[in-house]
Design an enzyme around this catalytic site. Structure first.
Site, short mmCIF file in Angstrom:
data_model
loop_
_atom_site.label_atom_id
_atom_site.label_comp_id
_atom_site.label_asym_id
_atom_site.label_seq_id
_atom_site.Cartn_x
_atom_site.Cartn_y
_atom_site.Cartn_z
N CYS A 64 0.81 -1.22 0.00
CA CYS A 64 0.00 0.00 0.00
C CYS A 64 0.85 1.28 0.00
O CYS A 64 0.34 2.36 -0.28
CB CYS A 64 -0.93 0.02 1.20
SG CYS A 64 -2.03 -1.40 1.25
N HIS A 88 -8.78 3.40 -2.67
CA HIS A 88 -7.45 2.92 -2.33
C HIS A 88 -6.94 1.93 -3.39
O HIS A 88 -6.89 0.72 -3.14
CB HIS A 88 -7.52 2.28 -0.93
CG HIS A 88 -6.20 1.82 -0.39
ND1 HIS A 88 -4.97 2.29 -0.81
CD2 HIS A 88 -5.92 0.88 0.58
CE1 HIS A 88 -4.01 1.69 -0.15
NE2 HIS A 88 -4.55 0.83 0.69
N1 COA Z 1 -17.12 1.77 2.11
C1 COA Z 1 -18.36 2.18 1.76
N2 COA Z 1 -19.11 1.55 0.83
C2 COA Z 1 -18.58 0.48 0.23
C3 COA Z 1 -17.28 0.00 0.55
C4 COA Z 1 -16.56 0.68 1.53
N3 COA Z 1 -15.34 0.28 1.89
N4 COA Z 1 -17.02 -1.10 -0.21
C5 COA Z 1 -18.11 -1.29 -0.98
N5 COA Z 1 -19.04 -0.35 -0.71
C6 COA Z 1 -20.38 -0.22 -1.27
C7 COA Z 1 -20.40 -0.39 -2.78
O1 COA Z 1 -20.27 0.86 -3.41
C8 COA Z 1 -21.76 -1.00 -2.99
O2 COA Z 1 -22.74 0.01 -2.91
P1 COA Z 1 -24.09 -0.08 -3.83
O3 COA Z 1 -24.79 -1.31 -3.39
O4 COA Z 1 -24.80 1.20 -3.51
O5 COA Z 1 -23.58 -0.15 -5.24
C9 COA Z 1 -21.96 -1.89 -1.76
O6 COA Z 1 -21.11 -1.31 -0.75
C10 COA Z 1 -21.58 -3.32 -1.99
O7 COA Z 1 -20.35 -3.34 -2.70
P2 COA Z 1 -19.47 -4.63 -2.81
O8 COA Z 1 -18.34 -4.33 -3.73
O9 COA Z 1 -20.34 -5.81 -3.11
O10 COA Z 1 -18.90 -4.75 -1.32
P3 COA Z 1 -18.22 -6.00 -0.69
O11 COA Z 1 -19.07 -6.42 0.46
O12 COA Z 1 -17.85 -7.02 -1.72
O13 COA Z 1 -16.85 -5.37 -0.17
C11 COA Z 1 -15.40 -4.71 1.57
C12 COA Z 1 -16.80 -4.57 0.97
C13 COA Z 1 -15.31 -3.85 2.81
C14 COA Z 1 -15.15 -6.18 1.96
C15 COA Z 1 -14.36 -4.25 0.50
O14 COA Z 1 -14.57 -2.89 0.22
C16 COA Z 1 -12.93 -4.46 0.95
O15 COA Z 1 -12.38 -5.54 0.79
N6 COA Z 1 -12.31 -3.43 1.55
C17 COA Z 1 -10.98 -3.53 2.18
C18 COA Z 1 -9.89 -3.32 1.18
C19 COA Z 1 -8.58 -3.43 1.88
O16 COA Z 1 -8.36 -4.23 2.77
N7 COA Z 1 -7.60 -2.66 1.44
C20 COA Z 1 -6.27 -2.68 2.00
C21 COA Z 1 -6.24 -2.04 3.29
S1 COA Z 1 -4.72 -2.32 4.16
#
Ligand code: COA
Length: 392
Positions: free
Chosen positions: A87, A338
């Site tokens: 990252c 990110h």
């Molecule tokens: N914050 C706010 N909204 C989010 C989001 C987040 N982090 N991630 C997805 N959404 C929203 C999407 O826009 C979507 O909205 P919609 O239904 O209005 O279109 C909805 O949530 C579902 O999206 P989806 O892609 O199916 O979400 P998901 O459940 O598959 O993924 C997480 C959610 C949190 C698991 C994913 O964002 C993730 O893996 N984040 C962490 C990434 C990470 O670890 N990065 C490195 C850090 S060290």
């Protein structure tokens, strides 16, 4: 040796970018960076190229992406490398470019950060699980979510930090992101504290709004020697301080403390000392809010507030756009998005725009000194830069 200056910086729109390929994303960012110069830069003046990319082999079936960059932009640099620090790849690339420019190896260096993640969320999530200590931790269930969640629990226990304070980080960053047309959640607008607190659980105590999303995006920064800067722009931004440090640990279990990040404190100390500035001199900052607790710990370990008072810092509105020290005016990783390799240089782009007075509705009035902080792993590696519109 003169200070190093940023003469151009740009980011693509972040989010789900099915409209472009990986290489088109890179080209879009570089075009944005060049647009922010005065148009005098010629390709043959670019003597250094660093491409920050975390997992292109896994995500887009392409290796050797620094050479891809030289092909795309028609460059023949004499110093060229890919930088991979998960990252923190983007800010590590800036640090490498800064060192190359300082040493006299290259007068003008182009830095590009890129990642494309949203076309295959399962693969992107697998890639994120490869960043920590796979053998000793990831395989046993400590992933990015659960590792930072441990830090959150410990911070809550030790300092009384609340879920509401963590959710307030998300509310603030979505507010800022709603003022940044390039942010992933720009069109979704602001969120309420109630919405942030009641979202579906991801890893206790984190729910959806405590996490940064998966993102496609790219960023680019052009640097040169301070004495050459005005050839390329009327608004150079000087790199006054630079610091980097790593824990002697890849995973969370060997860290001295998961709530007080020693490597961040060391990186910040190097940067403040080189800049001859202190935390209270910083007027705007972009910090690594991969999870909401991270931003709270960073307030403390960057010296913006006392240890254990990060929760109160957000609660009191100190880091909001109208507060004493606005943090993550771009929307941060939380709302801007990110794209792993692109994040560090996107932070630098936001601070560059702030110091040039070009941040539009999220402009911090009269900002002259800004800070960027980018981390990787379980906060095991950190890079801090202090930027200013004035040379020392
Ligand atoms: N914050 C706010 N909204 C989010 C989001 C987040 N982090 N991630 C997805 N959404 C929203 C999407 O826009 C979507 O909205 P919609 O239904 O209005 O279109 C909805 O949530 C579902 O999206 P989806 O892609 O199916 O979400 P998901 O459940 O598959 O993924 C997480 C959610 C949190 C698991 C994913 O964002 C993730 O893996 N984040 C962490 C990434 C990470 O670890 N990065 C490195 C850090 S060290």
């Amino acid at each position: 040796m003169s200070e190093i200056a940023i003469v151009g910086a740009g980011v693509t729109r972040f989010g789900k970018r099915d409209d472009v390929t990986y290489r088109e994303l890179m080209a879009e960012a570089v075009a944005e960076a060049i647009k922010s110069t005065n148009g005098e830069l010629r390709p043959n003046e670019i003597e250094g190229l660093y491409v920050a990319a975390s997992q292109p082999e896994l995500l887009v079936d392409q290796a050797h992406v620094a050479n891809l960059g030289s092909q795309l932009f028609g460059l023949t640099p004499n110093i060229v490398s890919r930088v991979e620090m998960a990252c923190a790849s983007g800010s590590a690339a800036l640090r490498n470019g800064w060192a190359a420019t300082k040493s006299g190896l290259a007068d003008v260096v182009l830095l590009v950060g890129v990642e494309k993640m949203t076309h295959n969320p399962a693969l992107a999530s697998r890639g994120l699980c490869l960043v920590p200590d796979v053998e000793n931790e990831s395989l046993h269930g400590i992933t990015a979510y659960s590792g930072f969640a441990l830090a959150a629990k410990e911070h809550m226990n030790k300092y009384g930090t609340t879920k509401e304070q963590m959710s307030s980080v998300a509310v603030k960053n979505h507010y800022n992101g709603a003022r940044n047309p390039k942010a992933q959640f720009y069109s979704k607008g602001e969120i309420t504290l109630e919405k942030a607190m009641s979202a579906p659980m991801v890893s206790d105590p984190f729910n959806l709004y405590d996490c940064s999303p998966l993102t496609d995006g790219a960023s680019a920064v052009i640097i040169t020697r301070g004495d050459l800067a005005r050839k390329y722009t009327d608004q150079p931004v000087y790199i006054r301080g630079a610091g980097q440090s790593t824990e002697p640990s890849l995973g969370v279990s060997n860290m001295e403390s998961i709530t007080e990040w020693q490597a961040l404190k060391r990186a910040a100390k190097q940067a403040y000392s080189m800049a001859e500035l202190k935390p209270s001199d910083i007027q705007v900052a972009e910090t690594h809010d991969c999870f909401t607790i991270a931003e709270i710990i960073e307030y403390e370990d960057l010296g913006f507030t006392e240890k254990g008072k990060g929760g109160k810092f957000i609660e009191d509105g100190e880091s909001s756009l109208s507060g004493s020290l606005p943090v993550n005016t771009s929307g941060g990783l939380k709302a801007k998005g990110h794209p792993i390799g692109a994040t560090g240089l996107a932070q630098v782009t936001e601070i560059t725009e702030q110091l040039r007075g070009a941040a539009g509705p999220r402009q911090v009035a009269d900002a002259e000194i800004g800070l960027t902080h980018n981390l990787s792993g379980f906060a095991t590696h950190h890079v801090v830069h202090i930027l200013s519109s004035n040379p020392k």
